[in-house]
Design a protein around this motif. Structure first.
Motif, mmCIF file in Angstrom:
data_model
loop_
_atom_site.group_PDB
_atom_site.id
_atom_site.type_symbol
_atom_site.label_atom_id
_atom_site.label_comp_id
_atom_site.label_asym_id
_atom_site.label_seq_id
_atom_site.Cartn_x
_atom_site.Cartn_y
_atom_site.Cartn_z
ATOM 1 N N LYS A 3 -1.478 10.979 52.994
ATOM 2 C CA LYS A 3 -0.999 9.657 52.601
ATOM 3 C C LYS A 3 0.444 9.469 53.043
ATOM 4 C CE LYS A 3 -0.288 6.862 48.426
ATOM 5 N NZ LYS A 3 -0.388 6.876 46.946
ATOM 6 N N ASP A 4 0.734 8.294 53.631
ATOM 7 C CA ASP A 4 2.102 7.995 54.024
ATOM 8 C C ASP A 4 3.010 7.966 52.789
ATOM 9 O OD1 ASP A 4 1.586 7.794 56.715
ATOM 10 O OD2 ASP A 4 1.402 5.611 56.716
ATOM 11 N N ILE A 5 4.248 8.382 52.978
ATOM 12 C CA ILE A 5 5.267 8.262 51.940
ATOM 13 C C ILE A 5 5.967 6.929 52.164
ATOM 14 C CG2 ILE A 5 7.346 9.285 50.945
ATOM 15 C CD1 ILE A 5 6.491 11.923 52.381
ATOM 16 N N VAL A 6 5.972 6.089 51.152
ATOM 17 C CA VAL A 6 6.650 4.794 51.243
ATOM 18 C C VAL A 6 7.893 4.856 50.356
ATOM 19 C CG1 VAL A 6 6.488 2.305 50.918
ATOM 20 C CG2 VAL A 6 4.484 3.598 51.686
ATOM 21 N N VAL A 7 9.043 4.613 50.952
ATOM 22 C CA VAL A 7 10.314 4.752 50.244
ATOM 23 C C VAL A 7 11.081 3.443 50.270
ATOM 24 C CG1 VAL A 7 12.547 5.923 50.220
ATOM 25 C CG2 VAL A 7 10.486 7.203 50.792
ATOM 26 N N ARG A 8 11.551 3.041 49.113
ATOM 27 C CA ARG A 8 12.458 1.899 49.028
ATOM 28 C C ARG A 8 13.871 2.400 49.276
ATOM 29 N NH1 ARG A 8 11.931 0.437 43.352
ATOM 30 N NH2 ARG A 8 13.698 -0.914 43.779
ATOM 31 N N PRO A 9 14.635 1.762 50.160
ATOM 32 C CA PRO A 9 15.994 2.230 50.442
ATOM 33 C C PRO A 9 16.855 2.377 49.187
ATOM 34 C CG PRO A 9 15.327 0.633 52.086
ATOM 35 C CD PRO A 9 14.240 0.639 51.050
ATOM 36 N N SER A 10 16.684 1.474 48.222
ATOM 37 C CA SER A 10 17.507 1.541 47.009
ATOM 38 C C SER A 10 17.208 2.765 46.163
ATOM 39 C CB SER A 10 17.305 0.270 46.171
ATOM 40 O OG SER A 10 15.950 0.107 45.815
ATOM 41 N N SER A 11 16.054 3.423 46.406
ATOM 42 C CA SER A 11 15.698 4.587 45.597
ATOM 43 C C SER A 11 16.284 5.888 46.135
ATOM 44 C CB SER A 11 14.171 4.721 45.503
ATOM 45 O OG SER A 11 13.618 5.269 46.694
ATOM 46 N N ALA A 23 10.864 11.241 41.528
ATOM 47 C CA ALA A 23 9.408 11.400 41.559
ATOM 48 C C ALA A 23 8.765 10.768 40.336
ATOM 49 C CB ALA A 23 9.051 12.881 41.642
ATOM 50 N N ALA A 24 9.415 10.917 39.178
ATOM 51 C CA ALA A 24 8.861 10.355 37.949
ATOM 52 C C ALA A 24 8.837 8.835 37.970
ATOM 53 C CB ALA A 24 9.665 10.840 36.745
ATOM 54 N N ARG A 25 9.715 8.251 38.757
ATOM 55 C CA ARG A 25 9.773 6.789 38.842
ATOM 56 C C ARG A 25 8.949 6.234 40.008
ATOM 57 N NH1 ARG A 25 13.682 4.014 36.059
ATOM 58 N NH2 ARG A 25 13.729 2.440 37.677
ATOM 59 N N HIS A 26 8.902 6.975 41.118
ATOM 60 C CA HIS A 26 8.331 6.415 42.342
ATOM 61 C C HIS A 26 7.057 7.091 42.827
ATOM 62 C CE1 HIS A 26 11.849 3.840 42.802
ATOM 63 N NE2 HIS A 26 12.594 4.891 42.519
ATOM 64 N N MET A 27 6.625 8.159 42.130
ATOM 65 C CA MET A 27 5.368 8.814 42.481
ATOM 66 C C MET A 27 4.517 9.044 41.226
ATOM 67 S SD MET A 27 6.420 11.628 45.404
ATOM 68 C CE MET A 27 4.721 12.201 45.474
ATOM 69 N N GLN A 28 4.543 8.075 40.338
ATOM 70 C CA GLN A 28 3.899 8.275 39.043
ATOM 71 C C GLN A 28 2.418 8.597 39.159
ATOM 72 O OE1 GLN A 28 4.717 5.233 36.160
ATOM 73 N NE2 GLN A 28 6.929 5.532 36.246
ATOM 74 N N ASP A 29 1.718 7.925 40.038
ATOM 75 C CA ASP A 29 0.273 8.167 40.166
ATOM 76 C C ASP A 29 -0.002 9.598 40.614
ATOM 77 O OD1 ASP A 29 -0.199 5.591 39.382
ATOM 78 O OD2 ASP A 29 -0.635 4.826 41.392
ATOM 79 N N GLU A 30 0.738 10.066 41.603
ATOM 80 C CA GLU A 30 0.526 11.431 42.088
ATOM 81 C C GLU A 30 0.963 12.472 41.060
ATOM 82 O OE1 GLU A 30 1.123 12.606 46.218
ATOM 83 O OE2 GLU A 30 1.762 10.545 46.657
#
Length: 291
Positions: A3-11, A23-30
């Motif tokens: 799966k591609d990693i999608v990153v918001r610049p602000s993160s 990770a806890a904020r931006h990869m919650q499903d995984e």
């Protein structure tokens, strides 16, 4: 297929300060799919809600300028757009108030005057090429940077990026801005200048300070952002490798925790006090230990 990693610049700034909180904020499903628990969503801090409102008013102003051929539209219309954005976000996410903004009436007064000050600053004086337009670019194999820049202004010869920040104090955002530069280059624009327009959030008992325009070294910011992106991608890949190998080290430990981070608290981090981050979980007391 990976799966591609999608990153918001602000993160990226969050990742740099505490990868496990990122990770806890931006990869919650995984994270949850790996068997870890995270805290339920908490109300969004009022500073972020006011920031969203001021951005909405600023975006409306620039969109009107593009549509009207230079006319900014009225203060009242822009302010109402900001107020409505604030109300919608608070209704959807709640609001964690603070001593500077303690209630909705105060927040709306701050939004109105902050929006008005922004509209009279140099942030609104240029010729916008685009505003709040989401752009994506594969900045390395398997990693997509997805950013929504506040404004890209036409320049001679290069475009300039302007980003509005609000808050009680100014923070470093070079990682975000460097990633914006990468994305813009991938879409055929040369970002020759990066300017942060900082608008302080202060008590309504004080006069609203003006916008501070800060120039950012876009080349240096891109170099820093590239290093952060490489580190993030390697960390995510290691987490996924450990998840797939039951004999590996704990997957959560792939994301380094930083208990000394100023935002390491239950108020800010959904990993705090959970099995995904045990940095603050105390060992049980022994039977003969005094309380």
């Amino acid at each position: 297929m990976t799966k591609d990693i999608v990153v918001r610049p602000s993160s990226l700034t969050t990742f740099a300060s505490c990868p496990r909180r990122w990770a806890a904020r931006h990869m919650q499903d995984e994270v949850r799919a790996a068997g870890y628990t995270l805290a339920q969503g908490r109300a969004t801090h009022v500073g972020a809600q006011i920031g969203t409102a001021v951005h909405a008013a600023a975006s409306h102003t620039l969109a009107e300028k593009m549509r009207r051929g230079g006319d900014l539209g009225t203060d009242a219309d822009a302010e109402e757009v900001g107020i409505e954005a604030f109300r919608e976000r608070v209704a959807a996410e709640g609001c964690d108030w603070d001593t500077i903004t303690g209630d909705p009436d105060t927040a709306q007064k701050q939004i109105r005057r902050m929006s008005r000050v922004w509209r009279r600053s140099e942030a609104a004086a240029g010729n916008p090429l685009m505003t709040e337009e989401r752009l994506e670019a594969e900045v390395r194999p398997g990693l997509i940077a997805s950013g929504q820049m506040d404004a890209v202004m036409t320049g001679d010869p290069d475009a300039s990026i302007r980003d509005t920040k609000t808050g009680v104090s100014r923070r470093a955002n070079a990682l975000q801005y460097g990633t914006y530069g990468m994305i813009l280059r991938a879409h055929g624009h040369n970002p020759g200048e990066m300017i942060e327009d900082y608008l302080p959030r202060v008590s309504i008992r004080k006069e609203q300070p003006p916008v501070e325009a800060h120039s950012v070294d876009i080349i240096a910011a891109q170099e820093e952002a590239w290093e952060a992106i490489e580190a993030l991608a390697a960390t995510v890949e290691e987490f996924r490798r450990r998840c797939a190998d039951p004999n590996s080290r704990p997957p959560n430990m792939a994301f380094r925790a930083n208990p000394a981070d100023s935002l390491c608290a239950a108020r800010w981090c959904p990993a705090w006090g959970t099995d995904f981050c045990r940095a603050h979980i105390q060992a049980p007391r022994s039977a003969d230990e005094k309380p």
